[in-house]
Design a protein around this motif. Structure first.
Motif, PDB file in Angstrom:
ATOM      1  N   THR A 293      -2.341   2.507  -6.556  1.00  0.00           N
ATOM      2  CA  THR A 293      -0.915   2.459  -6.866  1.00  0.00           C
ATOM      3  C   THR A 293      -0.099   2.259  -5.594  1.00  0.00           C
ATOM      4  N   GLY A 294      -0.553   2.852  -4.496  1.00  0.00           N
ATOM      5  CA  GLY A 294       0.127   2.664  -3.224  1.00  0.00           C
ATOM      6  C   GLY A 294       0.079   1.222  -2.755  1.00  0.00           C
ATOM      7  N   VAL A 295      -1.084   0.585  -2.879  1.00  0.00           N
ATOM      8  CA  VAL A 295      -1.205  -0.832  -2.496  1.00  0.00           C
ATOM      9  C   VAL A 295      -0.291  -1.696  -3.357  1.00  0.00           C
ATOM     10  N   LEU A 296      -0.295  -1.447  -4.665  1.00  0.00           N
ATOM     11  CA  LEU A 296       0.564  -2.203  -5.574  1.00  0.00           C
ATOM     12  C   LEU A 296       2.039  -2.006  -5.215  1.00  0.00           C
ATOM     13  N   THR A 297       2.438  -0.772  -4.948  1.00  0.00           N
ATOM     14  CA  THR A 297       3.831  -0.483  -4.599  1.00  0.00           C
ATOM     15  C   THR A 297       4.221  -1.156  -3.292  1.00  0.00           C
ATOM     16  N   ALA A 298       3.307  -1.173  -2.319  1.00  0.00           N
ATOM     17  CA  ALA A 298       3.583  -1.845  -1.051  1.00  0.00           C
ATOM     18  C   ALA A 298       3.776  -3.347  -1.256  1.00  0.00           C
ATOM     19  N   LEU A 299       2.981  -3.946  -2.119  1.00  0.00           N
ATOM     20  CA  LEU A 299       3.129  -5.375  -2.405  1.00  0.00           C
ATOM     21  C   LEU A 299       4.457  -5.665  -3.101  1.00  0.00           C
ATOM     22  N   VAL A 300       4.828  -4.803  -4.038  1.00  0.00           N
ATOM     23  CA  VAL A 300       6.108  -4.969  -4.732  1.00  0.00           C
ATOM     24  C   VAL A 300       7.265  -4.816  -3.747  1.00  0.00           C
ATOM     25  N   LEU A 301       7.176  -3.840  -2.859  1.00  0.00           N
ATOM     26  CA  LEU A 301       8.212  -3.637  -1.844  1.00  0.00           C
ATOM     27  C   LEU A 301       8.357  -4.865  -0.962  1.00  0.00           C
ATOM     28  N   ALA A 302       7.237  -5.430  -0.531  1.00  0.00           N
ATOM     29  CA  ALA A 302       7.273  -6.631   0.304  1.00  0.00           C
ATOM     30  C   ALA A 302       7.933  -7.786  -0.450  1.00  0.00           C
ATOM     31  N   ALA A 303       7.619  -7.914  -1.742  1.00  0.00           N
ATOM     32  CA  ALA A 303       8.223  -8.974  -2.547  1.00  0.00           C
ATOM     33  C   ALA A 303       9.722  -8.758  -2.696  1.00  0.00           C
ATOM     34  N   GLU A 304      10.146  -7.519  -2.879  1.00  0.00           N
ATOM     35  CA  GLU A 304      11.579  -7.218  -3.000  1.00  0.00           C
ATOM     36  C   GLU A 304      12.332  -7.623  -1.739  1.00  0.00           C
ATOM     37  N   LEU A 305      11.764  -7.277  -0.593  1.00  0.00           N
ATOM     38  CA  LEU A 305      12.418  -7.620   0.671  1.00  0.00           C
ATOM     39  C   LEU A 305      12.448  -9.131   0.870  1.00  0.00           C
ATOM     40  N   ARG A 306      11.374  -9.788   0.493  1.00  0.00           N
ATOM     41  CA  ARG A 306      11.278 -11.237   0.636  1.00  0.00           C
ATOM     42  C   ARG A 306      12.269 -11.960  -0.273  1.00  0.00           C
ATOM     43  N   LEU A 307      12.439 -11.443  -1.479  1.00  0.00           N
ATOM     44  CA  LEU A 307      13.273 -12.113  -2.483  1.00  0.00           C
ATOM     45  C   LEU A 307      14.729 -11.649  -2.463  1.00  0.00           C
ATOM     46  N   GLY A 308      15.047 -10.700  -1.609  1.00  0.00           N
ATOM     47  CA  GLY A 308      16.438 -10.262  -1.487  1.00  0.00           C
ATOM     48  C   GLY A 308      16.907  -9.350  -2.601  1.00  0.00           C
ATOM     49  N   ALA A 309      16.101  -8.379  -2.978  1.00  0.00           N
ATOM     50  CA  ALA A 309      16.502  -7.425  -4.009  1.00  0.00           C
ATOM     51  C   ALA A 309      17.702  -6.610  -3.539  1.00  0.00           C
ATOM     52  N   PRO A 310      18.542  -6.158  -4.465  1.00  0.00           N
ATOM     53  CA  PRO A 310      19.666  -5.279  -4.087  1.00  0.00           C
ATOM     54  C   PRO A 310      19.170  -4.101  -3.263  1.00  0.00           C
ATOM     55  N   VAL A 311      19.866  -3.782  -2.211  1.00  0.00           N
ATOM     56  CA  VAL A 311      19.347  -2.961  -1.130  1.00  0.00           C
ATOM     57  C   VAL A 311      18.771  -1.613  -1.568  1.00  0.00           C
ATOM     58  N   LEU A 312      19.404  -0.932  -2.508  1.00  0.00           N
ATOM     59  CA  LEU A 312      18.908   0.397  -2.864  1.00  0.00           C
ATOM     60  C   LEU A 312      17.628   0.368  -3.682  1.00  0.00           C
ATOM     61  N   VAL A 313      17.290  -0.781  -4.259  1.00  0.00           N
ATOM     62  CA  VAL A 313      16.033  -0.874  -5.007  1.00  0.00           C
ATOM     63  C   VAL A 313      14.832  -0.815  -4.059  1.00  0.00           C
ATOM     64  N   PRO A 314      14.775  -1.651  -3.010  1.00  0.00           N
ATOM     65  CA  PRO A 314      13.653  -1.488  -2.071  1.00  0.00           C
ATOM     66  C   PRO A 314      13.687  -0.170  -1.310  1.00  0.00           C
ATOM     67  N   VAL A 315      14.872   0.380  -1.069  1.00  0.00           N
ATOM     68  CA  VAL A 315      14.948   1.693  -0.424  1.00  0.00           C
ATOM     69  C   VAL A 315      14.261   2.743  -1.293  1.00  0.00           C
TER      70      VAL A 315
END
Length: 203
Positions: free
Chosen positions: A90-112
């Motif tokens: 789950t940690g690996v999956l969450t890290a990948l999702v976080l990286a995608a959020e930062l890459r795609l410009g997710a609203p700031v508090l979501v990746p936080v």
């Protein structure tokens, strides 16, 4: 192959219901949706929902399938040894999702918020190497504190009884000792406070 967990005794069923209703997955979803709303309204809500599906709902669905097949001892994974690969995956999956959020410009508090979910997973993973701390209680504590940061401070005392109920339920079902729930609460509060500081900090 692991045998499926036996049904909870009748006296423990209300406690088991509390643990299901206030499980980590719906609490993570709540925080991510609120983070998205605060960041970017309905667009942010969609980001929060999408993130929650990937980092919370999907792992829980997989655990339910594995439990039905007897590969883990239940979707709450009572065995400490079985929790280690669950937290790691789950940690690996969450890290990948976080990286995608930062890459795609997710609203700031979501990746936080996603980052603090990842932090919680890593802390639980490290502790679970030696001790089975309650993830339910940790997430309930983090949720209670984070709710205040994402809505209003008065939400914290309103949410606190949920934390108490979850802690009592985990002891009542025999899944954790009082010490393991207290440790979970401390972890959740600390991560929630760190998340709060990140949410309210300028920029």
């Amino acid at each position: 192959m692991t045998s499926p967990a036996a049904p909870a005794p009748v006296r423990a069923r209300p406690a088991a219901l509390v643990a299901e209703v206030f499980a980590p997955a719906p609490l993570v979803l709540c925080l991510l949706v609120l983070a998205g709303w605060r960041s970017a309204g309905w667009t942010g809500v969609l980001w929060g929902l999408g993130t929650a599906v990937l980092v919370a709902s999907l792992p829980m669905l997989v655990l339910r399938v594995l439990a039905r097949r007897g590969m883990v001892d239940g979707h709450v994974v009572r065995s400490r040894a079985q929790r280690l690969p669950v937290y790691a995956a789950t940690g690996v999956l969450t890290a990948l999702v976080l990286a995608a959020e930062l890459r795609l410009g997710a609203p700031v508090l979501v990746p936080v918020t996603t980052a603090f979910v990842l932090l919680g997973l890593l802390v639980l993973l490290a502790l679970t190497l030696r001790w089975k701390v309650s993830a339910h209680v940790a997430m309930a504590a983090c949720w209670a504190v984070g709710l205040g940061a994402l809505t209003a401070p008065w939400a914290v005392p309103l949410a606190a009884p949920v934390l108490v109920l979850v802690a009592l339920s985990r002891v009542r079902t025999g899944d954790h000792t009082p010490g393991q729930t207290v440790a979970g609460a401390l972890i959740g509060v600390l991560i929630g406070l760190a998340d709060t500081a990140a949410v309210i900090s300028p920029g």
